[in-house]
Scaffold this motif. Sequence first.
Motif, PDB file in Angstrom:
ATOM      1  N   LYS A 128       0.822  -1.210   0.000  1.00 51.68           N
ATOM      2  CA  LYS A 128       0.000   0.000   0.000  1.00 51.68           C
ATOM      3  C   LYS A 128       0.855   1.260   0.000  1.00 51.68           C
ATOM      4  N   THR A 129       2.076   1.135   0.498  1.00 44.01           N
ATOM      5  CA  THR A 129       2.993   2.275   0.527  1.00 44.01           C
ATOM      6  C   THR A 129       4.270   1.889  -0.222  1.00 44.01           C
TER       7      THR A 129
ATOM      8  N   ASP B  45       6.241  -0.336   1.880  1.00 43.89           N
ATOM      9  CA  ASP B  45       5.737  -1.701   1.730  1.00 43.89           C
ATOM     10  C   ASP B  45       6.273  -2.344   0.445  1.00 43.89           C
TER      11      ASP B  45
ATOM     12  N   ALA C 236      -4.175  -3.629  -8.503  1.00 38.57           N
ATOM     13  CA  ALA C 236      -4.289  -2.925  -7.220  1.00 38.57           C
ATOM     14  C   ALA C 236      -3.949  -1.460  -7.421  1.00 38.57           C
TER      15      ALA C 236
ATOM     16  N   PRO D 287       1.048   1.895  -5.015  1.00 33.57           N
ATOM     17  CA  PRO D 287       1.557   2.254  -3.691  1.00 33.57           C
ATOM     18  C   PRO D 287       1.733   3.770  -3.631  1.00 33.57           C
ATOM     19  N   SER D 288       1.564   4.335  -2.459  1.00 32.77           N
ATOM     20  CA  SER D 288       1.769   5.782  -2.308  1.00 32.77           C
ATOM     21  C   SER D 288       2.721   6.016  -1.144  1.00 32.77           C
TER      22      SER D 288
ATOM     23  N   GLY E 160       0.324   5.992   2.087  1.00 30.90           N
ATOM     24  CA  GLY E 160      -0.740   5.000   2.170  1.00 30.90           C
ATOM     25  C   GLY E 160      -2.095   5.498   1.725  1.00 30.90           C
ATOM     26  N   LYS E 161      -2.188   6.798   1.462  1.00 31.14           N
ATOM     27  CA  LYS E 161      -3.446   7.364   0.982  1.00 31.14           C
ATOM     28  C   LYS E 161      -3.468   7.307  -0.544  1.00 31.14           C
ATOM     29  N   PRO E 162      -4.658   7.204  -1.154  1.00 38.13           N
ATOM     30  CA  PRO E 162      -4.721   7.116  -2.623  1.00 38.13           C
ATOM     31  C   PRO E 162      -4.020   8.295  -3.290  1.00 38.13           C
TER      32      PRO E 162
END
Length: 442
Positions: free
Chosen positions: A171-172, A175, A293, A296-297, A300-302
């Motif tokens: 997600k990040t 990550d 998916a 990744p940011s 973690g936010k879109p």
Amino acid sequence: MSRSSSRTSLAVVGAATALAVLTACGGSGDDTSAAGSDGKPVSITFWGWTKGSKEVVDAFNASHTNVKVVYEEIPSGNAGGYAKISNAVKAGNAPDLVSIEYPQLPEYVSQGALQDIGQYFTEDIRKKLLPQAVELTTLGGKNWAVPFDASPQSFYYRKDLFAKYGVEVPKTWDDFRKAAEKVKKADKKARIGTFFPDDPTTFQAMAWQAGAQWYKPEGDTWKVNTTDAATDKVADYWQGLLDDDLIRANASFSPEWTNSLKNGGTVGYLGAAWGAGVLKGTLPEQSGKWAVAPMPSWDGKPASGMLGGSTFAVTKDSKKAEAAVEFATWMSTTPEGIKARIESGTSSAFPAAASLRPVAKKAFDADFYGGEDIYRVFEDAATSIGPDWSWGPTTGTTNTTMKDQFGKVASGGTTVKEAVKAGHDATVAELKKRGLKVEDAG
């Protein structure tokens, strides 16, 4: 993108001010009607490379009697298509209609290669399209192309291998690095993704996602800055992945890249909405093994940049602008046009016409992705596209320089950050060479 592009690229519109003085060199459409005066259909030529183009041309020709389209497939823009278009324009034998991505459009306009299609690109057409997509093609108060699609970023991954290796979908970006380490540990020959040395646009989309703003038009001045904190963060991150051998360095869509996907040597692909069709068409034997998916940011936010995205533009010397725009409009704004492209099985285009997204979703066979609603992923990603990115009128110079330098990164001949700085310096020099005012903030 209803909401999806409400934030796509508002800043791009500002480029109109800095380009206004340049657009005067563009041609103007001929008054030739879409139907020939002798009752015979008008024949137009169209050059493009986007997936499904031939099928769209065939469907149009089968359903129209007033206009006939002669299609020629050319290499993708970065693979030689843009050079072919530019050379044809200079030689006076360009086709009537060409595919041009949003980043390259300002450059073609500034060079006088295209013509204003405003008299044919009417309000009735514009209102079918995302306003921000229309703004991307509006420079100097004139309309230079018909928008076709948008291209929010997405992460494609082998869900079977992720499960086998015990890797969670990142997600990040932190990550993502940990996932990359886990993939390599599980299979020393496998990598989570690829750095494309031949494709600076992918890196630019990453910088866009991080909040960078390389080109900022302010009045009649271009403010250029590629050494901001956001860009440096992205450059250092990718340099670290390369230094630690956590990703591959292969040319995009090359045999090496394709083979690594086929043999499980590469288990992920950081691409855009159109990438879903590319993978499906390239790896039919892996149907059901891939998933999509959000990118990744950093927090973690879109968040998303935009990677590519296509428009259809009429070249400056075409005498058949009305017919060309009729065809371009049909491709971009009708269910029949979208359906013909998507049902080719190779395109996953995300239409700029929001009302046609359900048509695209229905036409796309999602079995390759286990029946996943990939268009929902794209829609959500599009809502998060950063609003502050602008494209400048010297994209070709920027990208050529960065591509040359990126080719040296994998061998240690330079660094990602140095390659970006070289692109910056070349951009500033080219803007000055063209007589434009520049504020070098880099």
